[in-house]
Design a protein around this motif. Structure first.
Motif, short mmCIF file in Angstrom:
data_model
loop_
_atom_site.label_atom_id
_atom_site.label_comp_id
_atom_site.label_asym_id
_atom_site.label_seq_id
_atom_site.Cartn_x
_atom_site.Cartn_y
_atom_site.Cartn_z
N VAL A 1 27.82 71.53 33.27
CA VAL A 1 27.82 70.15 32.40
C VAL A 1 29.08 70.85 31.31
O VAL A 1 30.41 70.03 31.11
N ILE A 2 29.32 71.30 30.83
CA ILE A 2 29.88 72.10 29.32
C ILE A 2 30.67 72.65 30.27
O ILE A 2 32.17 72.03 29.81
N LEU A 3 30.83 73.52 31.91
CA LEU A 3 32.40 74.61 32.09
C LEU A 3 31.53 74.26 32.99
O LEU A 3 31.35 75.90 33.63
N PRO A 4 31.55 73.97 34.32
CA PRO A 4 31.50 73.01 35.46
C PRO A 4 32.46 74.35 36.45
O PRO A 4 31.69 74.94 36.85
N GLY A 5 33.63 74.35 35.75
CA GLY A 5 34.40 75.43 36.77
C GLY A 5 34.27 76.75 36.86
O GLY A 5 34.83 77.32 37.93
N VAL A 6 33.69 77.20 36.06
CA VAL A 6 33.33 78.55 35.25
C VAL A 6 31.82 78.81 35.95
O VAL A 6 31.92 79.51 36.90
N VAL A 7 30.90 77.83 35.23
CA VAL A 7 29.62 78.05 35.78
C VAL A 7 28.91 78.11 37.13
O VAL A 7 27.85 78.10 37.49
N GLY A 8 29.33 76.90 37.93
CA GLY A 8 29.38 76.67 39.03
C GLY A 8 29.71 77.30 40.40
O GLY A 8 29.27 77.44 41.15
N ARG A 9 31.01 78.26 39.74
CA ARG A 9 30.82 79.46 40.43
C ARG A 9 29.99 80.72 41.03
O ARG A 9 30.10 80.87 42.23
N VAL A 10 28.92 80.20 40.85
CA VAL A 10 27.64 81.24 40.90
C VAL A 10 26.16 81.12 40.74
O VAL A 10 26.25 79.88 39.82
N SER A 11 25.63 81.42 41.22
CA SER A 11 23.69 80.73 41.41
C SER A 11 23.45 81.23 40.04
O SER A 11 22.56 80.40 40.03
N ASP A 12 23.69 82.21 39.21
CA ASP A 12 22.62 82.50 38.66
C ASP A 12 24.07 83.29 37.26
O ASP A 12 23.92 83.85 37.31
N PRO A 13 24.85 82.29 36.23
CA PRO A 13 25.63 82.70 35.80
C PRO A 13 25.23 83.30 34.65
O PRO A 13 25.66 83.56 33.55
N MET A 14 22.99 83.41 34.21
CA MET A 14 22.68 84.34 33.14
C MET A 14 21.99 85.46 33.50
O MET A 14 22.32 86.26 32.44
N SER A 15 22.66 86.15 34.57
CA SER A 15 22.41 87.34 35.22
C SER A 15 23.41 88.23 34.33
O SER A 15 24.82 88.51 33.82
N GLY A 16 22.72 88.79 34.29
CA GLY A 16 23.36 90.57 33.24
C GLY A 16 24.01 91.46 34.29
O GLY A 16 24.08 93.19 33.46
N TYR A 17 23.71 91.15 35.46
CA TYR A 17 23.57 92.48 36.26
C TYR A 17 24.43 92.45 37.43
O TYR A 17 24.50 92.13 38.94
N PHE A 18 26.10 93.00 37.51
CA PHE A 18 27.34 92.81 38.31
C PHE A 18 27.76 93.89 38.04
O PHE A 18 28.05 94.61 37.39
#
Length: 406
Positions: free
Chosen positions: A185-202
């Motif tokens: 909702v707040i940052l669709p153009g960023v968060v919507g690019r990945v399925s798991d934006p809360m991931s700390g493994y990348f």
């Protein structure tokens, strides 16, 4: 116990802005020091992980020795843990020559620990993994494969094929999904690019974030990298999030609040607030132009009302355009200074403002006649909405570089 010589082997903690230097900088620095750059640097942020650090280092070293032997490094960045995790990690360096250890005594926080580790890293590709074994080390090779295929960023995800969580409560699942939805909702153009934006493994190519000043909040750094980096191709690999075997979880309500702060910070960083404020000031000045011209035409020249309103409105629009062209969007206007380009911007500005006027009338009528709102409050809300509309659409259409005079 470790000796003084080993303590002296601790990596110095970088200071200053949280900015990753370009690889070219490291090429010159490390060549002089006799330690050339490498392909992959993996940061392991720790706090009270003395029971897990040996196991994670052992597993990762075994995997990477078989995949890219001698072309990687592991960097444990410890926030001066009371259980002396940094000391345990340092004691492992004779057995694992690719291991480097940093002890932070001043700063705290997982996100900044990762960035400080990346600042000291020598790798072309930079990665992060938790020390608690909740991120399966085996997934690392799949992430590396995505990078080698050409991805700018490869993220481990719980929400794609072969992904999931091992034994989460309903509450924790709800909070995780709720945080992701809030991010969309707040940052669709960023968060919507990945399925798991809360991931700390990348992992991410250094070139995609080099020179970018990071400003993370909380314990999740992926959205910071996505929000500020130049990321084009993203690869995702499914993994099952494991339950912690040793130590205590660091996820608290405070972390979720910091995550919200981080989203809002990135949202405003991506919104050109300086230009928006200048646009608002210019718009406010247009009110005085409109009223002044209307007074002259009606009370001095005795023009009829409709013609006076039209001329006053158009002169206010032209005034607003000139000030916006000179001040608000002056940096863009200088790149296309020709008269023809300026006339095109004026025509677009006029059209957008006319559409804004229509939108204003429709909103006021909707709020007043349908929802029964006070007419002055309805008008105030409509003005705010139309101001946002005029600014955003003008920035995207009127002031954008499409051609430049030669």
């Amino acid at each position: 116990m470790i000796g003084v010589n080993q303590v002296n082997q601790l990596l110095p903690v970088p200071s200053g802005p949280l900015e990753i230097p370009a690889l070219e900088t490291f090429n010159s620095n490390f060549t002089d020091a006799g330690t050339p750059p490498i392909y992959f640097s993996l940061v392991i942020p720790t706090y009270n992980e003395c029971k897990n650090v040996k196991s994670i280092v052992e597993k990762l070293s075994h995997l990477l020795d078989g995949s890219i032997p001698g072309n990687y490094e592991l960097i444990v960045v410890d926030d001066d843990s009371p259980d002396r995790t940094w000391e345990v990690a340092l004691s492992l360096t004779p057995e694992y020559p690719q291991l480097r250890v940093m002890r932070r005594e001043e700063e705290r926080g997982l996100s900044t620990a990762v960035i400080r580790g990346w600042q000291a890293a020598r790798g072309e590709v930079l990665g992060v993994i938790d020390a608690d074994l909740q991120h399966p080390p085996e997934t690392l090779l799949q992430l590396l494969a995505e990078i080698q295929r050409g991805a700018d960023l490869a993220a481990a995800s719980r929400h794609v094929a072969e992904g999931g969580v091992s034994d989460w409560s309903v509450v924790r699942r709800f909070l995780s999904r709720g945080a992701q939805t809030l991010g969309l909702v707040i940052l669709p153009g960023v968060v919507g690019r990945v399925s798991d934006p809360m991931s700390g493994y990348f992992m991410v190519r250094r070139s995609c974030i080099a020179g970018k000043t990071m400003n993370p909040a909380g314990y999740k750094i992926l959205i910071e990298v996505l929000g500020r980096g130049d990321i084009r191709w993203i690869g995702e690999v499914g993994y099952v999030f494991q339950e912690r075997q040793e130590g205590e979880s660091k996820v608290t309500w405070k972390q979720y609040i910091e995550y919200l702060r981080h989203l809002l910070r990135l949202r405003f960083a991506r919104w050109p607030m300086g230009k928006f404020l200048r646009f608002g000031i210019v718009g406010f000045s247009g009110v005085f132009v409109n009223m002044g011209v209307l007074y002259v035409l009606r009370d001095i020249l005795n023009w009829e009302l409709t013609r006076s309103l039209i001329v006053a409105a158009e002169l206010a629009i032209i005034s607003n355009f000139l000030w916006n062209d000179l001040w608000t969007f002056g940096d863009i206007s200088k790149r296309q200074p020709g008269k023809r380009q300026r006339l095109k911007r004026l025509l677009k500005f006029n059209t957008i403002c006319l559409m804004g006027l229509i939108l204003n009338v429709l909103l006021v009528n909707l709020l007043f006649n349908v929802f029964g709102m006070n007419e002055y409050l309805a008008n105030l809300i409509a003005i705010a909405a139309v101001t946002l509309w005029n600014f955003w659409i003008n920035m995207k259409l009127s002031w954008r570089v499409t051609e430049v005079d030669r």
